[in-house]
Design a protein around this motif. Structure first.
Motif, PDB file in Angstrom:
ATOM      1  N   THR A   1      36.900  45.073  47.466  1.00  0.00           N
ATOM      2  CA  THR A   1      38.191  45.626  47.887  1.00  0.00           C
ATOM      3  C   THR A   1      38.883  44.728  48.904  1.00  0.00           C
ATOM      4  OG1 THR A   1      37.012  47.008  49.502  1.00  0.00           O
ATOM      5  CG2 THR A   1      37.567  48.013  47.380  1.00  0.00           C
ATOM      6  N   ALA A   2      38.111  44.076  49.773  1.00  0.00           N
ATOM      7  CA  ALA A   2      38.718  43.157  50.737  1.00  0.00           C
ATOM      8  C   ALA A   2      39.355  41.970  50.025  1.00  0.00           C
ATOM      9  CB  ALA A   2      37.663  42.676  51.736  1.00  0.00           C
ATOM     10  N   MET A   3      38.657  41.437  49.025  1.00  0.00           N
ATOM     11  CA  MET A   3      39.188  40.302  48.275  1.00  0.00           C
ATOM     12  C   MET A   3      40.461  40.705  47.532  1.00  0.00           C
ATOM     13  SD  MET A   3      38.960  37.143  47.189  1.00  0.00           S
ATOM     14  CE  MET A   3      37.260  36.603  47.492  1.00  0.00           C
ATOM     15  N   ILE A   4      40.432  41.828  46.850  1.00  0.00           N
ATOM     16  CA  ILE A   4      41.589  42.266  46.063  1.00  0.00           C
ATOM     17  C   ILE A   4      42.777  42.593  46.973  1.00  0.00           C
ATOM     18  CG2 ILE A   4      42.423  44.069  44.493  1.00  0.00           C
ATOM     19  CD1 ILE A   4      39.485  44.179  43.438  1.00  0.00           C
ATOM     20  N   THR A   5      42.508  43.211  48.118  1.00  0.00           N
ATOM     21  CA  THR A   5      43.572  43.523  49.077  1.00  0.00           C
ATOM     22  C   THR A   5      44.221  42.242  49.601  1.00  0.00           C
ATOM     23  OG1 THR A   5      42.491  45.587  49.710  1.00  0.00           O
ATOM     24  CG2 THR A   5      44.119  44.696  51.239  1.00  0.00           C
ATOM     25  N   SER A   6      43.427  41.176  49.745  1.00  0.00           N
ATOM     26  CA  SER A   6      43.975  39.904  50.226  1.00  0.00           C
ATOM     27  C   SER A   6      44.955  39.296  49.231  1.00  0.00           C
ATOM     28  CB  SER A   6      42.845  38.913  50.521  1.00  0.00           C
ATOM     29  OG  SER A   6      42.250  38.443  49.314  1.00  0.00           O
ATOM     30  N   TRP A   7      44.916  39.757  47.989  1.00  0.00           N
ATOM     31  CA  TRP A   7      45.875  39.295  46.978  1.00  0.00           C
ATOM     32  C   TRP A   7      47.174  40.116  47.016  1.00  0.00           C
ATOM     33  CZ3 TRP A   7      41.673  39.971  42.679  1.00  0.00           C
ATOM     34  CH2 TRP A   7      40.698  38.985  42.819  1.00  0.00           C
ATOM     35  N   ASN A   8      47.319  40.992  48.008  1.00  0.00           N
ATOM     36  CA  ASN A   8      48.465  41.904  48.140  1.00  0.00           C
ATOM     37  C   ASN A   8      48.455  43.008  47.087  1.00  0.00           C
ATOM     38  OD1 ASN A   8      49.632  40.632  50.415  1.00  0.00           O
ATOM     39  ND2 ASN A   8      50.605  39.095  49.100  1.00  0.00           N
TER      40      ASN A   8
ATOM     41  N   PHE B   1      42.450  45.536  39.105  1.00  0.00           N
ATOM     42  CA  PHE B   1      41.664  44.337  39.363  1.00  0.00           C
ATOM     43  C   PHE B   1      40.241  44.671  39.793  1.00  0.00           C
ATOM     44  CE2 PHE B   1      45.937  42.429  39.773  1.00  0.00           C
ATOM     45  CZ  PHE B   1      45.765  41.371  38.886  1.00  0.00           C
ATOM     46  N   ALA B   2      40.031  45.781  40.482  1.00  0.00           N
ATOM     47  CA  ALA B   2      38.676  46.177  40.869  1.00  0.00           C
ATOM     48  C   ALA B   2      37.832  46.494  39.638  1.00  0.00           C
ATOM     49  CB  ALA B   2      38.719  47.385  41.796  1.00  0.00           C
ATOM     50  N   VAL B   3      38.431  47.122  38.646  1.00  0.00           N
ATOM     51  CA  VAL B   3      37.701  47.472  37.429  1.00  0.00           C
ATOM     52  C   VAL B   3      37.402  46.228  36.599  1.00  0.00           C
ATOM     53  CG1 VAL B   3      37.846  48.711  35.231  1.00  0.00           C
ATOM     54  CG2 VAL B   3      38.638  49.813  37.338  1.00  0.00           C
ATOM     55  N   ASN B   4      38.361  45.330  36.462  1.00  0.00           N
ATOM     56  CA  ASN B   4      38.242  44.233  35.508  1.00  0.00           C
ATOM     57  C   ASN B   4      37.668  42.937  36.064  1.00  0.00           C
ATOM     58  OD1 ASN B   4      39.515  45.122  32.835  1.00  0.00           O
ATOM     59  ND2 ASN B   4      41.065  45.769  34.308  1.00  0.00           N
ATOM     60  N   SER B   5      37.640  42.773  37.384  1.00  0.00           N
ATOM     61  CA  SER B   5      37.165  41.515  37.961  1.00  0.00           C
ATOM     62  C   SER B   5      35.649  41.487  38.017  1.00  0.00           C
ATOM     63  CB  SER B   5      37.737  41.335  39.376  1.00  0.00           C
ATOM     64  OG  SER B   5      39.144  41.308  39.353  1.00  0.00           O
ATOM     65  N   PRO B   6      35.016  40.391  37.595  1.00  0.00           N
ATOM     66  CA  PRO B   6      33.556  40.307  37.635  1.00  0.00           C
ATOM     67  C   PRO B   6      33.034  40.142  39.053  1.00  0.00           C
ATOM     68  CG  PRO B   6      34.490  38.246  36.855  1.00  0.00           C
ATOM     69  CD  PRO B   6      35.624  39.210  36.964  1.00  0.00           C
ATOM     70  N   ALA B   7      31.785  40.560  39.253  1.00  0.00           N
ATOM     71  CA  ALA B   7      31.166  40.479  40.581  1.00  0.00           C
ATOM     72  C   ALA B   7      31.101  39.040  41.068  1.00  0.00           C
ATOM     73  CB  ALA B   7      29.763  41.095  40.533  1.00  0.00           C
ATOM     74  N   GLY B   8      30.949  38.083  40.156  1.00  0.00           N
ATOM     75  CA  GLY B   8      30.867  36.685  40.553  1.00  0.00           C
ATOM     76  C   GLY B   8      32.152  36.164  41.163  1.00  0.00           C
ATOM     77  N   ILE B   9      33.256  36.874  40.996  1.00  0.00           N
ATOM     78  CA  ILE B   9      34.545  36.455  41.549  1.00  0.00           C
ATOM     79  C   ILE B   9      34.891  37.229  42.813  1.00  0.00           C
ATOM     80  CG2 ILE B   9      37.032  36.287  41.108  1.00  0.00           C
ATOM     81  CD1 ILE B   9      35.375  34.290  39.528  1.00  0.00           C
ATOM     82  N   VAL B  10      34.772  38.554  42.786  1.00  0.00           N
ATOM     83  CA  VAL B  10      35.216  39.378  43.913  1.00  0.00           C
ATOM     84  C   VAL B  10      34.061  39.857  44.784  1.00  0.00           C
ATOM     85  CG1 VAL B  10      37.284  40.147  42.706  1.00  0.00           C
ATOM     86  CG2 VAL B  10      35.193  41.495  42.514  1.00  0.00           C
ATOM     87  N   GLY B  11      32.834  39.708  44.334  1.00  0.00           N
ATOM     88  CA  GLY B  11      31.692  40.186  45.100  1.00  0.00           C
ATOM     89  C   GLY B  11      31.090  41.439  44.494  1.00  0.00           C
ATOM     90  N   ALA B  12      29.803  41.604  44.699  1.00  0.00           N
ATOM     91  CA  ALA B  12      29.091  42.728  44.100  1.00  0.00           C
ATOM     92  C   ALA B  12      29.216  44.009  44.913  1.00  0.00           C
ATOM     93  CB  ALA B  12      27.613  42.372  43.926  1.00  0.00           C
TER      94      ALA B  12
END
Length: 682
Positions: free
Chosen positions: A407-414, A390-401
């Motif tokens: 990483t905090a956003m993706i970790t919150s998704w478990n 998810f870190a590789v494929n998620s755009p900055a507009g969704i998870v942050g630049a």
């Protein structure tokens, strides 16, 4: 012997059923990737042995005593009787574009289960059938194109609408292919240098094959392959050299301009100079890499770290928004069913078929081989740690630049991941960062590199394998780009030639330059839209790609069903009507959502309204452009649906007239001519 064969096929069926059972039912613990390979091989074998044989005998009535156009019209240039395995290689190289690699990678955000089931079932009952029947019907009609068959079998309106729809769809497919290359190579001096070097290598191969060693295809391809390996190793040196790294570190807009220029040049230069040698090179690299990857998976038996189903089946996915139905089925297009294949099956391939019995292996078997590539892509993506995926494929507009925010956003998704983990991963593959590398290509390359490095050479070779994988993807994506641009240019010349005869002369350089420029400008505009999109471009353009591709498949299946009904085989029309009905449900539902869904992350018009009202944050200088892009995407989607609906309506009326007896069914099949007793046996 017959009893032994029955026992063998019963064993294959039971093994395949067991593998599907494990894939579908295992929960709470990871499964081995080997189950996906076993399930795929068993299902493809059964489909090829039994279902394709049924279609060949009952629906198509293939007949080896009937001369093919390659025999009747043989001219040594376009119509040439060719060994079936050579044709199989040509056909596979032509149909295996970016879709089977990248669609499954993107759809892996739903988990490995939905994409795997769709790839297997969709291919055996849909994609393989479409390619098979369109190839057979084109062979029976002197190798005519899909648009020409639509005009003759459905009607003049269907032919004209097919022309407009097919040309529009090709433009969209090419823009997405170009965007994938941009997202894979941006800010990557290693990857950019390697891909840049493939252009002079291809030119050298073209000159070598035409003037120095005419006809030595294997020799030329071997030289090209060795030079590409040196280019990959040289890329590592370039990435570590301060001056050279700066030259080859390009932004997304810079890469877009470079690819647009390349597309124009590739369409305008003689085919022997760039297009043909790149085809030779990509075929060897493509087949060799997939074989090695398969052997690596069989040897290592890696574990799938992605769960069977993720939380994002509810439509909140970070890579692209939308629920499992219908978006999984338009995200994975080419690995299951691809309308683009119908252009190849009614293009060069039918002009090379030596015997009608060869059509089954080439049409049905070629698509099965491409579907297996999609399974390999799913495995490569799902063997990655989900957090890294998810870190590789998620755009900055969704998870942050920023790495910490992402990483905090993706970790919150478990799906736990740290900035240090991503930094180490990027360092291991020789990249500055792997965050926000949308498009699927980097994630596939990363999964492939990890499998290869474990099997061959260890971790110290991970960077080499990663950039080999990037080259592998970009090389044949560019092949699709230049070949597709040339096909679109031919179509444009044919259409504009009725209005201005000079433009219809395919060998006229003024015509070539004008129509190449128009074609490249069309897909370049969509590419520019994608690279300037804060959400990474792939979020909006890939669904458009999937919709366009599946709409083209609907056109192909309408043509095929019409011919089946007019050939007095209406009782077997379910063979094409079943996948046609499914694609109608999927594609029309997806189109409605992309145009009218009130969620700004899904609906083009909703996103445009949210931007205009300030509900979605964006730079003030970007708002008007983004609103225009969204509205353009909505108009294009609606236009394509309307065009395909017209084709569907005219097809339905033709079916009703024939089945009700109101019209005498007349097909435009070429007259029967006895085949020569001696020919290319395959």
């Amino acid at each position: 012997m017959a009893a032994l064969r029955r026992v063998l096929w019963i064993g294959v069926a039971l093994l395949g059923a067991a593998a599907i059972g494990v894939i579908a039912l295992r929960r709470g613990e990871p499964i081995n990737a080997l189950w996906l390979v076993v399930a795929a091989l068993c299902i493809y074998a059964i489909g090829l042995r039994f279902y394709s044989t049924f279609i060949a005998a009952k629906v198509l009535a293939l007949d080896d005593t009937r001369a093919t156009p390659a025999e009747r019209l043989e001219n040594g240039r376009d119509f040439v009787r060719t060994n079936k395995w050579v044709v199989f290689g040509h056909h596979f190289a032509a149909i295996a574009g970016p879709g089977p690699l990248l669609g499954p990678v993107l759809a892996a955000q739903f988990g490995y289960l939905p994409g795997t089931i769709w790839v297997l079932v969709g291919a055996v009952l849909g994609g393989c059938v479409q390619d098979f029947v369109i190839l057979a019907f084109s062979v029976r009609r002197d190798g005519k194109s899909l648009c020409q068959m639509a005009k003759e079998e459905i009607g003049k309106v269907g032919g004209f609408v097919s022309f407009v729809a097919v040309l529009s769809i090709i433009i969209i497919l090419l823009s997405v292919a170009a965007l994938i290359v941009v997202n894979a190579l941006k800010n990557s001096p290693w990857g950019t240098f390697t891909i840049a070097m493939t252009i002079p290598i291809a030119l050298l191969m073209g000159i070598y094959l035409r003037t120095l060693r005419p006809g030595k295809v294997l020799e030329t391809s071997a030289i090209g392959f060795v030079l590409v390996m040196f280019a990959i190793i040289g890329g590592q040196f370039v990435s570590h050299h301060a001056g050279l790294a700066k030259v080859f570190t390009l932004t997304a807009p810079q890469l877009a301009v470079a690819i647009i220029i390349y597309g124009f040049a590739a369409s305008a230069v003689p085919v022997w100079l760039l297009l043909a040698p790149r085809d030779y090179l990509s075929t060897f690299v493509k087949l060799g890499t997939i074989i090695v990857l398969t052997l690596g998976i069989l040897a290592l038996r890696p574990t799938l770290q992605m769960p069977a189903l993720t939380r994002f089946i509810d439509g909140t996915g970070p890579i692209f928004a939308g629920k499992l139905f219908p978006f999984a089925f338009i995200t994975i297009a080419c690995g299951a069913i691809s309308g683009f294949h119908s252009l190849i099956s009614s293009g060069t391939t039918p002009k090379l078929i030596a015997r009608e019995s060869h059509i089954r292996m080439i049409g049905y078997g070629g698509m099965a081989a491409e579907s297996f590539v999609a399974i390999m892509a799913m495995i490569a993506a799902c063997t990655l740690a989900p957090g890294a995926y998810f870190a590789v494929n998620s755009p900055a507009g969704i998870v942050g630049a920023l790495p910490a925010d992402a990483t905090a956003m993706i970790t919150s998704w478990n799906f736990p991941i740290t900035a240090a983990d991503m930094a180490h991963l990027a360092q291991s593959v020789g990249e500055g960062t792997l965050f926000n590398r949308t498009g699927g290509a980097p994630a596939f390359a990363l999964g492939m590199a990890q499998i290869f490095s474990r099997a061959l050479g260890g971790e110290r070779f991970t960077a080499i394998w990663y950039h080999f994988a990037i080259m592998f993807e970009a090389l044949f994506i560019l092949t699709v780009l230049d070949a597709g641009t040339r096909v679109a240019r031919f179509m444009l010349q044919d259409g504009l030639g009725h209005w201005w005869p000079m433009l219809g002369r395919t060998s006229s350089y003024p015509s070539i330059l004008i129509t190449s420029g128009l074609t490249v400008a069309a897909w370049g505009a969509f590419l520019w839209q994608g690279v300037r999109d804060p959400l990474g471009g792939i979020n909006s353009l890939w669904p458009l790609f999937g919709i366009a591709n599946q709409l083209l498949a609907i056109v192909a299946l309408c043509v095929a069903t019409t011919i089946i009904i007019k050939s007095a085989r209406a009782r077997f029309s379910w063979v094409t009507l079943a996948p046609l009905a499914w694609l109608l449900a999927v594609t029309f539902a997806a189109s409605w959502h992309k145009v009218f869904n009130p969620n700004p992350r899904i609906g083009f018009l909703a996103h445009a309204s949210a931007l205009a009202s300030g509900a979605v944050p964006a730079k003030a200088t970007e708002i008007s452009r983004l609103v225009f892009n969204d509205r353009l995407d909505a108009v294009v989607t609606a236009m394509l649906v309307i065009l395909v609906t017209l084709i569907l309506a005219e097809s339905g009326m033709e079916w009703w007239r024939v089945l009700s007896g109101r019209k005498h069914a007349v097909t435009h099949e070429s007259p029967y001519v006895q085949a020569e007793a001696v020919g290319v046996s395959g």
